[in-house]
Design a protein around this motif. Structure first.
Motif, short mmCIF file in Angstrom:
data_model
loop_
_atom_site.label_atom_id
_atom_site.label_comp_id
_atom_site.label_asym_id
_atom_site.label_seq_id
_atom_site.Cartn_x
_atom_site.Cartn_y
_atom_site.Cartn_z
N PHE A 223 0.83 -1.20 0.00
CA PHE A 223 0.00 0.00 0.00
C PHE A 223 0.87 1.25 0.00
CE2 PHE A 223 -2.06 3.45 2.36
CZ PHE A 223 -3.23 3.59 1.65
N ARG A 224 1.88 1.27 0.82
CA ARG A 224 2.77 2.43 0.91
C ARG A 224 3.48 2.67 -0.42
NH1 ARG A 224 3.71 3.56 6.47
NH2 ARG A 224 5.72 4.51 6.07
N ARG A 225 3.90 1.59 -1.07
CA ARG A 225 4.58 1.73 -2.38
C ARG A 225 3.62 2.29 -3.41
NH1 ARG A 225 4.25 -0.19 -6.92
NH2 ARG A 225 2.69 -1.73 -6.28
N GLU A 226 2.38 1.75 -3.44
CA GLU A 226 1.40 2.21 -4.42
C GLU A 226 1.08 3.69 -4.23
OE1 GLU A 226 -3.02 0.90 -6.14
OE2 GLU A 226 -2.27 0.03 -4.27
N GLU B 260 -7.68 7.71 0.88
CA GLU B 260 -9.02 7.26 1.21
C GLU B 260 -9.61 6.40 0.10
OE1 GLU B 260 -10.78 10.70 4.15
OE2 GLU B 260 -10.61 11.18 2.03
N ALA B 261 -9.36 6.77 -1.15
CA ALA B 261 -9.89 5.99 -2.27
C ALA B 261 -9.26 4.60 -2.33
CB ALA B 261 -9.63 6.74 -3.58
N LEU B 262 -7.95 4.52 -2.11
CA LEU B 262 -7.30 3.21 -2.10
C LEU B 262 -7.80 2.36 -0.94
CD1 LEU B 262 -3.60 4.16 -2.95
CD2 LEU B 262 -5.27 3.06 -4.46
N LEU B 263 -8.03 2.98 0.22
CA LEU B 263 -8.57 2.26 1.36
C LEU B 263 -9.96 1.71 1.03
CD1 LEU B 263 -8.63 1.44 4.38
CD2 LEU B 263 -9.53 3.73 4.87
N ALA B 264 -10.81 2.55 0.45
CA ALA B 264 -12.17 2.11 0.09
C ALA B 264 -12.13 0.95 -0.89
CB ALA B 264 -12.94 3.28 -0.51
N LYS B 265 -11.25 1.03 -1.86
CA LYS B 265 -11.14 -0.04 -2.86
C LYS B 265 -10.72 -1.35 -2.20
CE LYS B 265 -10.98 -1.13 -7.36
NZ LYS B 265 -12.13 -0.96 -8.28
N LYS B 266 -9.74 -1.27 -1.31
CA LYS B 266 -9.25 -2.47 -0.66
C LYS B 266 -10.28 -3.06 0.31
CE LYS B 266 -4.36 -1.29 -1.16
NZ LYS B 266 -4.02 -2.40 -2.07
N MET B 267 -11.19 -2.20 0.82
CA MET B 267 -12.25 -2.68 1.70
C MET B 267 -13.47 -3.21 0.94
SD MET B 267 -12.31 0.15 4.79
CE MET B 267 -13.51 -0.82 5.74
N GLY B 268 -13.44 -3.10 -0.38
CA GLY B 268 -14.54 -3.61 -1.19
C GLY B 268 -15.73 -2.67 -1.27
N LYS B 269 -15.53 -1.39 -0.98
CA LYS B 269 -16.61 -0.41 -1.09
C LYS B 269 -16.92 -0.14 -2.55
CE LYS B 269 -16.64 0.18 3.41
NZ LYS B 269 -17.73 -0.31 4.27
N LYS B 270 -18.16 0.29 -2.80
CA LYS B 270 -18.59 0.56 -4.17
C LYS B 270 -18.62 2.05 -4.49
CE LYS B 270 -19.40 -3.84 -4.61
NZ LYS B 270 -18.40 -4.69 -5.32
N LEU C 152 -11.51 14.20 -4.70
CA LEU C 152 -12.12 12.88 -4.48
C LEU C 152 -12.71 12.33 -5.76
CD1 LEU C 152 -12.48 10.92 -2.08
CD2 LEU C 152 -14.85 11.68 -1.99
N ALA C 153 -13.34 13.18 -6.57
CA ALA C 153 -13.86 12.72 -7.86
C ALA C 153 -12.73 12.21 -8.74
CB ALA C 153 -14.60 13.87 -8.55
N THR C 154 -11.59 12.86 -8.67
CA THR C 154 -10.40 12.43 -9.42
C THR C 154 -9.93 11.07 -8.94
OG1 THR C 154 -9.72 14.74 -9.77
CG2 THR C 154 -8.01 13.04 -9.96
N ALA C 155 -9.81 10.92 -7.63
CA ALA C 155 -9.35 9.65 -7.07
C ALA C 155 -10.35 8.53 -7.36
CB ALA C 155 -9.14 9.80 -5.56
N ALA C 156 -11.64 8.84 -7.29
CA ALA C 156 -12.66 7.83 -7.56
C ALA C 156 -12.57 7.35 -9.00
CB ALA C 156 -14.05 8.39 -7.28
N ALA C 157 -12.38 8.28 -9.93
CA ALA C 157 -12.23 7.91 -11.33
C ALA C 157 -11.01 7.01 -11.52
CB ALA C 157 -12.12 9.16 -12.19
N LEU C 158 -9.92 7.36 -10.83
CA LEU C 158 -8.67 6.60 -10.98
C LEU C 158 -8.82 5.16 -10.52
CD1 LEU C 158 -5.60 6.76 -11.66
CD2 LEU C 158 -5.24 7.29 -9.24
N VAL C 159 -9.51 4.95 -9.38
CA VAL C 159 -9.60 3.59 -8.82
C VAL C 159 -10.89 2.87 -9.21
CG1 VAL C 159 -8.17 4.27 -6.86
CG2 VAL C 159 -10.67 4.28 -6.62
N GLY C 160 -11.78 3.56 -9.94
CA GLY C 160 -12.98 2.90 -10.46
C GLY C 160 -14.13 2.78 -9.49
N LEU C 161 -14.39 3.83 -8.68
CA LEU C 161 -15.50 3.83 -7.75
C LEU C 161 -16.50 4.93 -8.11
CD1 LEU C 161 -13.65 3.45 -4.32
CD2 LEU C 161 -14.85 1.67 -5.61
N GLU C 162 -17.77 4.71 -7.77
CA GLU C 162 -18.76 5.77 -7.91
C GLU C 162 -18.43 6.87 -6.90
OE1 GLU C 162 -22.89 4.47 -7.84
OE2 GLU C 162 -22.19 2.40 -8.16
N CYS C 163 -18.99 8.08 -7.15
CA CYS C 163 -18.66 9.20 -6.28
C CYS C 163 -19.82 10.18 -6.22
CB CYS C 163 -17.41 9.91 -6.80
SG CYS C 163 -16.80 11.22 -5.72
#
Length: 411
Positions: free
Chosen positions: A52-55, A105-115, A130-141
């Motif tokens: 996680f730290r590397r990513e 926060e976006a990476l945490l949400a993704k790893k927790m399986g949030k949608k 946050l909209a930028t991060a959500a787009a990057l990791v593939g989550l709704e926002c």
């Protein structure tokens, strides 16, 4: 998180239950306790995870553009008689410091399986990040924003929509940041299993004040090393604006143990510091209280409820403040003072015309205070956290203050 910011994690605050002295904690409905415990444990696990730290470190470097530079504002320094340095968080991707914690926060949400990620925003900088991060990791926002701020910060509203986020207006009360937080919390309560409320500052119930602080600590750690490299010494003063307080905690964190470095947090005095509802100077005029799931200094009305607040800077008009700031105020380690609307706008134009850097109105409060500080601390070095750029503010500033500063645009 790179190895350069691990020192923040060695601090013994907050306590295991989220307190900075008497401030913080988690005052939430019973239905959220298990969910919040899960978030806390997930965060404590991933922040020690090398992968996680590397990513995150790679994203900071190759996506955000870190490290952000420290710039010696020589023209401004000559004018004011002190050495002014700017930590250029305005040069980050999305234009502010907010991307630092939004990616985490976006990476945490993704790893927790949030949608879905949901959040509040005032000036729109957290919403865009946050909209930028959500787009990057593939989550709704979903982003909740007061109707007043939607009109005022139109460029950022457009950016959020382009990025695929839904911007949902908060239509009650003063229709600004506090009401956006209310609306986001209500939406989160409807489905805390599939959503993560990615709080936009060092506020809210534990673990968010800790988590956002940790992600933002990269600002201070970079700045400390950069000042030593560029000048051979630490700054005499560090200045940051304070609404919820994420950019300020971020830069202060690296200097807390350097007792020779004076730390200054700048709150908004708005139109009138002595009139309730005309400012948002929480620590200057408030007292301890509980709102939005945590205990901290708070501006209260006659019934003890959150007081209506105001600032020309949409990102600063919040009636509470991060609990670590309250702890730092009581301990005396940080001095908190105020800048009013007019002083902030004057600093907005001063920095623009002295250095060719257009700051966010929020950041202009810190610039204004640095200019004041220079008069009483001549010859000293002053490091300002330039937390965001002013692209989002230019239409508002020209409409309301352009004539006074000689800006006349043809229709």
């Amino acid at each position: 998180m790179s190895d350069t910011i691990t020192n923040t994690f060695l601090h013994d605050l907050p306590s295991a239950d989220g307190y900075f002295g008497e401030y913080g904690g988690s005052f939430i409905p019973d239905q959220l306790k298990a969910v919040m415990d899960e978030i806390t444990q997930a965060y404590l696990d991933i922040r020690e995870d090398p992968e996680f730290r590397r990513e995150l470190a790679e994203l900071y470097s190759h996506y955000v553009g870190r490290p952000s530079p420290v710039f010696h504002a020589r023209n401004l320094s000559r004018k004011c008689g002190a050495e002014i340095f700017l930590k250029r968080e305005d040069l980050n991707h999305t234009g502010a410091h907010k991307i630092n914690h939004c990616l985490g926060e976006a990476l945490l949400a993704k790893k927790m399986g949030k949608k879905k990620l949901i959040a509040e925003t005032g000036a729109g900088q957290h919403g865009v990040a946050l909209a930028t991060a959500a787009a990057l990791v593939g989550l709704e926002c979903d982003i909740y924003m007061g109707e007043v701020d939607i009109r005022k910060e139109h460029p950022n509203v457009v950016r959020m929509a382009i990025l695929g986020a839904r911007v949902i207006p908060a239509t009650h009360g003063r229709k600004t940041l506090k009401e956006a937080v209310d609306a986001a919390f209500e939406a989160y309560l409807e489905d805390p299993i599939n959503q993560l409320y990615a709080i936009g500052s060092v506020v809210g119930p534990h673990p968010f004040p800790m988590m956002v602080r940790d992600f933002q600590s990269i600002v201070g750690n970079e700045a400390r090393a950069q000042m030593l490299t560029q000048t051979g010494q630490l700054p005499d003063n560090v200045v940051a604006c304070v609404g919820g307080g994420s950019n300020a905690v971020g830069i202060f964190s690296a200097f807390l143990e350097d007792q020779d470095v004076k730390l200054w947090g700048v709150e908004p005095a708005g139109r009138d510091l002595e009139t309730d509802g005309e400012h948002a100077a929480t620590m200057t005029k408030g007292e301890p209280g509980i709102m939005h799931g945590f205990k901290s200094y708070m501006l209260k009305d006659a019934e003890g409820e959150p007081q209506e607040v105001y600032s020309v800077a949409s990102g600063l008009d919040y009636p509470s403040v991060g609990p670590q700031h309250s702890f730092l105020k009581d301990s005396g380690r940080v001095t908190y003072d105020t800048i009013n609307d007019q002083e902030a706008i004057e600093a907005f134009f001063e920095l623009s015309r002295s250095e060719g850097i257009i700051p966010a109105i929020e950041s202009s409060h810190a610039v204004a205070y640095a200019l004041k500080l220079a008069k009483t601390h001549p010859g000293e070095s002053i490091l300002v956290n330039l937390s965001g750029r002013g692209d989002k503010d230019i239409d508002f500033v020209v409409e309301h203050y352009g004539d006074a500063f000689g800006v006349h645009l043809a229709n």
